[in-house]
Design a protein around this motif. Structure first.
Motif, PDB file in Angstrom:
ATOM      1  N   ALA A 147       0.837  -1.191   0.000  1.00 49.39           N
ATOM      2  CA  ALA A 147       0.000   0.000   0.000  1.00 49.39           C
ATOM      3  C   ALA A 147       0.874   1.244   0.000  1.00 49.39           C
ATOM      4  CB  ALA A 147      -0.892   0.005   1.230  1.00 49.39           C
ATOM      5  N   THR A 148       0.424   2.269  -0.720  1.00 48.15           N
ATOM      6  CA  THR A 148       1.076   3.570  -0.757  1.00 48.15           C
ATOM      7  C   THR A 148       0.217   4.533   0.046  1.00 48.15           C
ATOM      8  OG1 THR A 148       1.947   3.083  -2.954  1.00 48.15           O
ATOM      9  CG2 THR A 148       1.951   5.398  -2.276  1.00 48.15           C
ATOM     10  N   VAL A 149       0.855   5.360   0.890  1.00 44.11           N
ATOM     11  CA  VAL A 149       0.135   6.258   1.800  1.00 44.11           C
ATOM     12  C   VAL A 149       0.565   7.701   1.561  1.00 44.11           C
ATOM     13  CG1 VAL A 149      -0.241   6.836   4.238  1.00 44.11           C
ATOM     14  CG2 VAL A 149      -0.010   4.434   3.549  1.00 44.11           C
ATOM     15  N   GLY A 150      -0.404   8.604   1.642  1.00 49.19           N
ATOM     16  CA  GLY A 150      -0.122  10.036   1.552  1.00 49.19           C
ATOM     17  C   GLY A 150      -1.243  10.818   2.199  1.00 49.19           C
ATOM     18  N   ILE A 151      -1.185  12.145   2.080  1.00 49.25           N
ATOM     19  CA  ILE A 151      -2.280  12.969   2.582  1.00 49.25           C
ATOM     20  C   ILE A 151      -3.114  13.444   1.406  1.00 49.25           C
ATOM     21  CG2 ILE A 151      -1.041  13.657   4.659  1.00 49.25           C
ATOM     22  CD1 ILE A 151      -0.626  16.450   3.357  1.00 49.25           C
ATOM     23  N   THR A 152      -4.355  13.766   1.676  1.00 53.37           N
ATOM     24  CA  THR A 152      -5.267  14.155   0.600  1.00 53.37           C
ATOM     25  C   THR A 152      -4.998  15.581   0.124  1.00 53.37           C
ATOM     26  OG1 THR A 152      -6.926  15.022   2.121  1.00 53.37           O
ATOM     27  CG2 THR A 152      -7.073  12.659   1.543  1.00 53.37           C
ATOM     28  N   ASP A 153      -5.551  15.881  -1.030  1.00 54.55           N
ATOM     29  CA  ASP A 153      -5.448  17.222  -1.570  1.00 54.55           C
ATOM     30  C   ASP A 153      -6.108  18.217  -0.615  1.00 54.55           C
ATOM     31  OD1 ASP A 153      -4.571  18.890  -3.794  1.00 54.55           O
ATOM     32  OD2 ASP A 153      -6.709  19.265  -4.085  1.00 54.55           O
ATOM     33  N   TYR A 154      -7.215  17.808   0.007  1.00 54.18           N
ATOM     34  CA  TYR A 154      -7.875  18.665   0.999  1.00 54.18           C
ATOM     35  C   TYR A 154      -6.911  19.002   2.139  1.00 54.18           C
ATOM     36  CZ  TYR A 154     -10.899  20.108   4.827  1.00 54.18           C
ATOM     37  OH  TYR A 154     -11.451  20.796   5.877  1.00 54.18           O
ATOM     38  N   ALA A 155      -6.216  17.990   2.647  1.00 51.61           N
ATOM     39  CA  ALA A 155      -5.296  18.195   3.766  1.00 51.61           C
ATOM     40  C   ALA A 155      -4.173  19.159   3.405  1.00 51.61           C
ATOM     41  CB  ALA A 155      -4.715  16.861   4.226  1.00 51.61           C
ATOM     42  N   GLN A 156      -3.560  18.973   2.237  1.00 59.09           N
ATOM     43  CA  GLN A 156      -2.461  19.871   1.864  1.00 59.09           C
ATOM     44  C   GLN A 156      -2.974  21.290   1.689  1.00 59.09           C
ATOM     45  OE1 GLN A 156      -1.560  21.689  -1.024  1.00 59.09           O
ATOM     46  NE2 GLN A 156      -3.358  21.090  -2.211  1.00 59.09           N
ATOM     47  N   GLY A 157      -4.204  21.438   1.223  1.00 60.83           N
ATOM     48  CA  GLY A 157      -4.786  22.769   1.079  1.00 60.83           C
ATOM     49  C   GLY A 157      -4.993  23.448   2.419  1.00 60.83           C
ATOM     50  N   GLN A 158      -5.385  22.670   3.430  1.00 66.29           N
ATOM     51  CA  GLN A 158      -5.576  23.199   4.772  1.00 66.29           C
ATOM     52  C   GLN A 158      -4.239  23.575   5.419  1.00 66.29           C
ATOM     53  OE1 GLN A 158      -8.746  23.738   6.372  1.00 66.29           O
ATOM     54  NE2 GLN A 158      -9.179  23.538   4.200  1.00 66.29           N
ATOM     55  N   LEU A 159      -3.199  22.788   5.129  1.00 63.32           N
ATOM     56  CA  LEU A 159      -1.884  23.040   5.715  1.00 63.32           C
ATOM     57  C   LEU A 159      -1.187  24.246   5.107  1.00 63.32           C
ATOM     58  CD1 LEU A 159      -0.627  19.373   5.952  1.00 63.32           C
ATOM     59  CD2 LEU A 159      -1.006  20.916   7.891  1.00 63.32           C
ATOM     60  N   GLY A 160      -1.397  24.477   3.829  1.00 65.13           N
ATOM     61  CA  GLY A 160      -0.682  25.557   3.147  1.00 65.13           C
ATOM     62  C   GLY A 160       0.646  25.040   2.607  1.00 65.13           C
ATOM     63  N   ASP A 161       1.590  25.940   2.415  1.00 62.07           N
ATOM     64  CA  ASP A 161       2.870  25.577   1.797  1.00 62.07           C
ATOM     65  C   ASP A 161       3.661  24.624   2.688  1.00 62.07           C
ATOM     66  OD1 ASP A 161       2.281  27.204  -0.359  1.00 62.07           O
ATOM     67  OD2 ASP A 161       3.378  28.926   0.450  1.00 62.07           O
ATOM     68  N   ILE A 162       3.898  23.413   2.180  1.00 61.86           N
ATOM     69  CA  ILE A 162       4.644  22.387   2.908  1.00 61.86           C
ATOM     70  C   ILE A 162       6.135  22.709   2.818  1.00 61.86           C
ATOM     71  CG2 ILE A 162       5.153  19.916   3.109  1.00 61.86           C
ATOM     72  CD1 ILE A 162       2.172  20.534   3.555  1.00 61.86           C
ATOM     73  N   VAL A 163       6.816  22.713   3.990  1.00 60.03           N
ATOM     74  CA  VAL A 163       8.241  23.046   4.008  1.00 60.03           C
ATOM     75  C   VAL A 163       9.122  21.886   4.471  1.00 60.03           C
ATOM     76  CG1 VAL A 163       7.856  25.522   4.275  1.00 60.03           C
ATOM     77  CG2 VAL A 163       8.058  24.088   6.315  1.00 60.03           C
ATOM     78  N   PHE A 164       8.523  20.864   5.097  1.00 54.70           N
ATOM     79  CA  PHE A 164       9.310  19.736   5.591  1.00 54.70           C
ATOM     80  C   PHE A 164       8.398  18.537   5.810  1.00 54.70           C
ATOM     81  CE2 PHE A 164      11.058  17.253   9.183  1.00 54.70           C
ATOM     82  CZ  PHE A 164      12.284  16.899   8.640  1.00 54.70           C
ATOM     83  N   VAL A 165       8.917  17.345   5.491  1.00 50.58           N
ATOM     84  CA  VAL A 165       8.197  16.105   5.748  1.00 50.58           C
ATOM     85  C   VAL A 165       9.143  15.140   6.446  1.00 50.58           C
ATOM     86  CG1 VAL A 165       6.942  14.168   4.741  1.00 50.58           C
ATOM     87  CG2 VAL A 165       6.741  16.430   3.702  1.00 50.58           C
ATOM     88  N   GLU A 166       8.745  14.643   7.607  1.00 53.76           N
ATOM     89  CA  GLU A 166       9.515  13.633   8.331  1.00 53.76           C
ATOM     90  C   GLU A 166       8.865  12.277   8.066  1.00 53.76           C
ATOM     91  OE1 GLU A 166      10.192  12.303  12.926  1.00 53.76           O
ATOM     92  OE2 GLU A 166      10.243  14.438  12.500  1.00 53.76           O
ATOM     93  N   LEU A 167       9.611  11.405   7.421  1.00 48.68           N
ATOM     94  CA  LEU A 167       9.080  10.106   7.012  1.00 48.68           C
ATOM     95  C   LEU A 167       9.578   8.992   7.921  1.00 48.68           C
ATOM     96  CD1 LEU A 167       9.640  10.625   3.189  1.00 48.68           C
ATOM     97  CD2 LEU A 167       7.480  10.816   4.438  1.00 48.68           C
ATOM     98  N   PRO A 168       8.820   7.899   8.018  1.00 49.01           N
ATOM     99  CA  PRO A 168       9.274   6.772   8.835  1.00 49.01           C
ATOM    100  C   PRO A 168      10.426   6.045   8.154  1.00 49.01           C
ATOM    101  CG  PRO A 168       7.283   6.174   7.662  1.00 49.01           C
ATOM    102  CD  PRO A 168       7.527   7.638   7.379  1.00 49.01           C
ATOM    103  N   GLU A 169      11.259   5.402   8.952  1.00 48.80           N
ATOM    104  CA  GLU A 169      12.367   4.627   8.396  1.00 48.80           C
ATOM    105  C   GLU A 169      11.841   3.326   7.787  1.00 48.80           C
ATOM    106  OE1 GLU A 169      15.760   5.251   8.331  1.00 48.80           O
ATOM    107  OE2 GLU A 169      15.237   7.265   9.014  1.00 48.80           O
ATOM    108  N   PRO A 170      12.374   2.907   6.640  1.00 48.61           N
ATOM    109  CA  PRO A 170      12.016   1.589   6.119  1.00 48.61           C
ATOM    110  C   PRO A 170      12.308   0.518   7.174  1.00 48.61           C
ATOM    111  CG  PRO A 170      13.126   2.854   4.436  1.00 48.61           C
ATOM    112  CD  PRO A 170      13.255   3.639   5.720  1.00 48.61           C
ATOM    113  N   GLY A 171      11.400  -0.427   7.295  1.00 49.49           N
ATOM    114  CA  GLY A 171      11.527  -1.472   8.305  1.00 49.49           C
ATOM    115  C   GLY A 171      10.721  -1.181   9.561  1.00 49.49           C
ATOM    116  N   ARG A 172      10.316   0.077   9.732  1.00 50.80           N
ATOM    117  CA  ARG A 172       9.513   0.436  10.903  1.00 50.80           C
ATOM    118  C   ARG A 172       8.118  -0.185  10.796  1.00 50.80           C
ATOM    119  NH1 ARG A 172       7.408   6.459  12.504  1.00 50.80           N
ATOM    120  NH2 ARG A 172       5.815   5.753  13.952  1.00 50.80           N
ATOM    121  N   VAL A 173       7.636  -0.713  11.898  1.00 49.08           N
ATOM    122  CA  VAL A 173       6.280  -1.238  11.961  1.00 49.08           C
ATOM    123  C   VAL A 173       5.372  -0.117  12.451  1.00 49.08           C
ATOM    124  CG1 VAL A 173       4.762  -2.929  13.052  1.00 49.08           C
ATOM    125  CG2 VAL A 173       7.077  -3.587  12.371  1.00 49.08           C
ATOM    126  N   VAL A 174       4.348   0.201  11.664  1.00 49.75           N
ATOM    127  CA  VAL A 174       3.392   1.236  12.042  1.00 49.75           C
ATOM    128  C   VAL A 174       2.066   0.576  12.401  1.00 49.75           C
ATOM    129  CG1 VAL A 174       4.486   3.059  10.675  1.00 49.75           C
ATOM    130  CG2 VAL A 174       2.725   1.643   9.623  1.00 49.75           C
TER     131      VAL A 174
END
Length: 122
Positions: A18-45
């Motif tokens: 599965a591929t995960v992201g945020i919706t277009d609605y969410a990015q619109g509410q947030l405004g200009d994105i300046v940084f994204v902290e991603l989980p490390e590969p191998g991490r169990v979520v």
């Protein structure tokens, strides 16, 4: 198939991946994105728990795992160009990929029509 959460994440499932992201609605509410902290590969979520963080000029927000699984890949392009989330939130601005731990967890998620109806209640 693509699913949506009430926390404005999307998840697109192909087999057990599965591929995960945020919706277009969410990015619109947030405004200009300046940084994204991603989980490390191998991490169990875990479903409903924080998996990533997105920061904009306005605020920072947690991104929750729509389902439980093991992260297999992250979108490295976001490190150099976090604005990709603004440009293509539901496409090239995806956050991470995971292997599903329990496909039955998808049953509680919304399809596009249900998500759009949910947005109409906000």
């Amino acid at each position: 198939m693509r699913y949506y959460t009430e926390q404005d994440e999307w998840i697109e499932v192909e087999g057990e991946t599965a591929t995960v992201g945020i919706t277009d609605y969410a990015q619109g509410q947030l405004g200009d994105i300046v940084f994204v902290e991603l989980p490390e590969p191998g991490r169990v979520v875990e479903r409903g728990k924080e998996a990533a963080v997105v920061e904009s000029v306005k605020t920072a927000a947690d991104v929750y795992a729509p389902v439980s699984g093991t992260v297999t890949e992250v979108n490295a392009a976001l490190a150099d160009n976090p604005a990709l989330v603004n440009e293509s939130a539901e496409g090239e601005g995806w956050f991470f990929r995971l292997t599903l731990a329990d496909p039955a967890e998808l049953e509680g998620l919304m399809d596009k029509a249900a998500y759009e109806a949910f947005l109409g209640t906000r």
